[in-house]
Write an enzyme that holds these catalytic residues in place. Structure first.
Site, short mmCIF file in Angstrom:
data_model
loop_
_atom_site.label_atom_id
_atom_site.label_comp_id
_atom_site.label_asym_id
_atom_site.label_seq_id
_atom_site.Cartn_x
_atom_site.Cartn_y
_atom_site.Cartn_z
N GLY A 136 0.80 -1.23 0.00
CA GLY A 136 0.00 0.00 0.00
C GLY A 136 0.83 1.28 0.00
O GLY A 136 2.07 1.26 0.11
N HIS A 137 0.15 2.38 -0.07
CA HIS A 137 0.80 3.70 -0.15
C HIS A 137 1.55 4.05 1.13
O HIS A 137 1.14 3.72 2.23
CB HIS A 137 -0.19 4.80 -0.49
CG HIS A 137 -1.44 4.82 0.32
ND1 HIS A 137 -2.47 5.69 0.09
CD2 HIS A 137 -1.84 4.07 1.37
CE1 HIS A 137 -3.43 5.47 0.95
NE2 HIS A 137 -3.08 4.50 1.73
N ASN A 138 2.67 4.74 0.93
CA ASN A 138 3.46 5.26 2.05
C ASN A 138 4.01 4.20 2.98
O ASN A 138 4.31 4.47 4.15
CB ASN A 138 2.63 6.27 2.86
CG ASN A 138 2.34 7.52 2.05
OD1 ASN A 138 1.26 7.66 1.48
ND2 ASN A 138 3.30 8.40 1.95
#
Lengths: 345, 345, 345
Positions: free
Chosen positions: A241-243
């Site tokens: 996922g993001h970040n």
């Protein structure tokens, strides 16, 4: 490629302990299926029983194993680390045919793209503006590279990889087919009966010596980067996922799912099908066992199992108790009856 | 892009509560990592502790938070909905570079294809016969669109998306790379030692304002359509089976699997890694928690967890009891011994 | 295509039991949604209640169902196997439009490639050196085929399939979009602070009549082959590890994960989301239920469920006991109090 056992031993940090040094070896195989003119390896006690019946011509072995049972005509190749010597033998005996490097005329290269030396660019690959590809990097057919992407030296991108804008990739990175780097993360705010998209203006940064399997996804950061540390290895069909911030030398097995903003310490192992909720931190060298679901932080050097994840021993004790639970209900009923009898006296 | 805090406030439905209105803002960041000339947001009580130490130059904030702890030089931007104001600020400060729209000469467009105005068609994309693309739609590199496909206005298909024949896609639909729309569903009848394929002559219909992540799959109907309702958002590596009927504004997170012929009401949320058996109906606004396996219908407005799925509280009570089960066995043995003693008197 | 019920019956191994033989049928639909001029099927007792209200013009039915409730104007088509007759009717009424086969000028064919007769090769597909494609095979757009690949007769590869070097594919094999055949397996040896890659010099062999869904992965063998037996059917987003040996007519549903070196007997069924640890052997015709995690061998003809997998009945008994566990704690406390009372006398 054909080598004598002597030549093979020299190239694989081994020496001929016993047997005919001029015997020819043409390929490598595991100890159960190896045949004449093949080299094999004895790397685990589990396989010692196969030693006496192997049809291989040579076998890498360390001094910790007894060779009493070895067939008389088996050449024994003594080495400190049979697994690594055998792995070297596989590389020597089964070399990958060299790619004739070229820039395909059927590729699409935008303006202001910087290409290093000794690059391969396959047919129907496209590179958008302001991107750069380092020396020696091989890009196979139908790869799509966005704008402002930086790819280092000696990387390999297999067919149909997609790299979105602004991605930064280090040196010696391998990405297998169908993997998507830096698509938007999944984030919305629900307002007035619609999901308003959270803009994803961050990117993905992949350090050196990373390998990523097929059909995996690494989402770009919403703000800032999603980071994959040096030496980390990622299997197929993995969702990152993001970040996220993944450390060095992390192992992420097939079909793992990591939600947004998770942090993984160096040397963490996520076994197949395991998953992390968002914002979870996993300490260095912790092992998350197969199909485990982690909903909160885990300290370093732990082994966790189950959904929700617990210390492996605790989880197994619970499972063992559960398997005896139907019996406990019967025993409970028996106790109840006996107590009733006493009360009724 | 650089703006003064005053300009930024105006464009994001906020007003300057306190501080220097002419301060320059160049980018956005979260409250923990924001630095000078960045704008941030305080959107949750969880983060109030970071307010006093933030290095940001400006912060969106609502009247429900105390500003007593705010640094003196922090410009406070008062607004009704800080999350949305911040999201607007991100869009303003980090605009996506405009694509120069063009129809690539290296694309393959079959006969009888209808292209609207202001379309982008990337290199190595192909559109088969009788398909149509609406005004303003952007199709990136290596996208493959079959026959009799209809794509609406202002859609975006990222590289390597595949759309099979007869698919219908509405307006403002975004599909990320590697996603496959309308491959055959998985259906066979076993007869005479072989699996006879169930023909899939239906299609997929995707309504307006849908976004689909990377490497997901939506299978076509066997007969009739697989339907995705307006405003629904789908994450990466999701499997949606044939003849599903997904409502409006549904959220489907990463690695979810929905078997054939399921129905999801409006506003349903399927958290990461959850899955539905075939022919299951989930009522509107029900939340299926992460990694939950749903085998039978669930009514509206529920929250379910576990495999098989149960009401969240029931499932958690069972898990809590399970964690005390090894101890119960010990206590049971103690009780048994005490009873024996009484019986033996 | 339009047919009279009489013509349709003849082509689908059925006969008109009652009704107007010259009625026109234009398409097929399920019993709940069928309308005038459509044919449907009654194939399960679950659906008998819909027979009396169906708006279909004709219905396949076997002698085991009562037709007393059938509407007067419904033509009944008697047959031995309604499911198969209906499936034939779908194929007859909804023929796939014929592809005009051609070798696209926008494809890239390397030297020393052998192409059979009557082949289709879509735009932007590439075939590398020393590969061969059998008669009648259809390769859609943007497919990437490596070196020394053999593909048999009458196969179909949908857009964006990737086949790595040395893969062998039989006849009548269908592979849906985004599926990656023969990427490297996931294997490393950890030495001196780095993960040393295990070379993958094996390949993948796929027998006749196999169908593989979208965005799945079959990894190549490290040494030797990963094998998929004849007639086996594989769904979307499935991960098949290196050196697996899958038997004939196996069913592998969506999002299944099979680790390296597993063996599946003929006719095994792996339901959706189930997974196997490495080196596991599953006996023929065993059914692994949805989301089950198998960590050790399972004999033939079993049905297993849960993580870790157990006999279905055992697993369900445990789950049933677990659901009564919170109540057991209360009853246990009651018993304890009663015993205490006796002891205190």
């Amino acid at each position: 490629m054909t080598l004598t056992v002597k030549e093979l031993a020299q190239r694989c940090n081994a020496k001929v302990l016993v047997g005919n040094e001029s015997l020819k070896i043409v390929s490598a195989a595991d100890i159960m299926s190896a045949a004449e003119n093949q080299v094999t390896v004895l790397s685990s006690k589990k396989y010692t029983k196969f030693l006496k019946e192997t049809k291989a011509s040579a076998c890498f072995i360390s001094s910790q194993f007894s060779t009493d049972d070895a067939p008389n005509d088996l050449v024994l190749l003594l080495c400190d680390d049979p697994e690594i010597s055998f792995l070297q033998a596989v590389n020597v005996l089964h070399p990958t045919p060299k790619l004739t490097k070229s820039i395909s005329k059927q590729a699409a290269i935008a303006e202001n793209v910087s290409l290093g030396n000794d690059i391969h660019l396959g047919a129907f690959s496209s590179i958008e503006e302001y991107s750069s590809i380092g020396d020696g990097t091989e890009i196979f057919a139908s790869v799509s590279i966005g704008r402002h992407v930086t790819i280092g030296k000696n990387c390999r991108l297999y067919p149909n990889v997609v790299i979105y804008d602004n991605t930064q990739i280090g040196n010696n990175v391998t990405i297998h087919s169908g993997t998507i780097i830096a698509a938007d993360g999944f984030g919305y705010k629900y307002r007035n009966n619609e999901h308003v998209k959270v803009p994803h203006v961050g990117n993905v940064k992949i350090a050196d010596n990373v390998e990523i399997g097929a059909n995996s996804c690494i989402d770009r950061g919403a703000l800032g980067a999603s980071i994959i540390g040096a030496g980390t290895k990622i299997d197929n069909l993995v969702q990152l996922g993001h970040n996220i911030n993944v450390g060095r030398n992390v192992i992420i097995c097939g079909q793992v799912g990591i939600s947004g903003s998770c942090t993984l310490g160096d040397g963490v192992v996520l076994a197949g099908g395991s998953a992390l909720a968002d914002h979870v931190t996993i300490g260095r060298q912790t092992v998350v066992m197969a199909r485990t679901g982690v909903a909160s932080d885990v300290e370093a050097c732990q082994t966790v199992f189950g959904s929700p994840a617990k210390d492996k021993k605790v989880a197994w004790r619970e499972l063992a108790a559960l398997s005896k639970l139907p019996e406990l209900f019967k025993r409970f009923k028996n106790l109840q009856n006996r107590l009733k009898k006493i009360e009724d006296k």
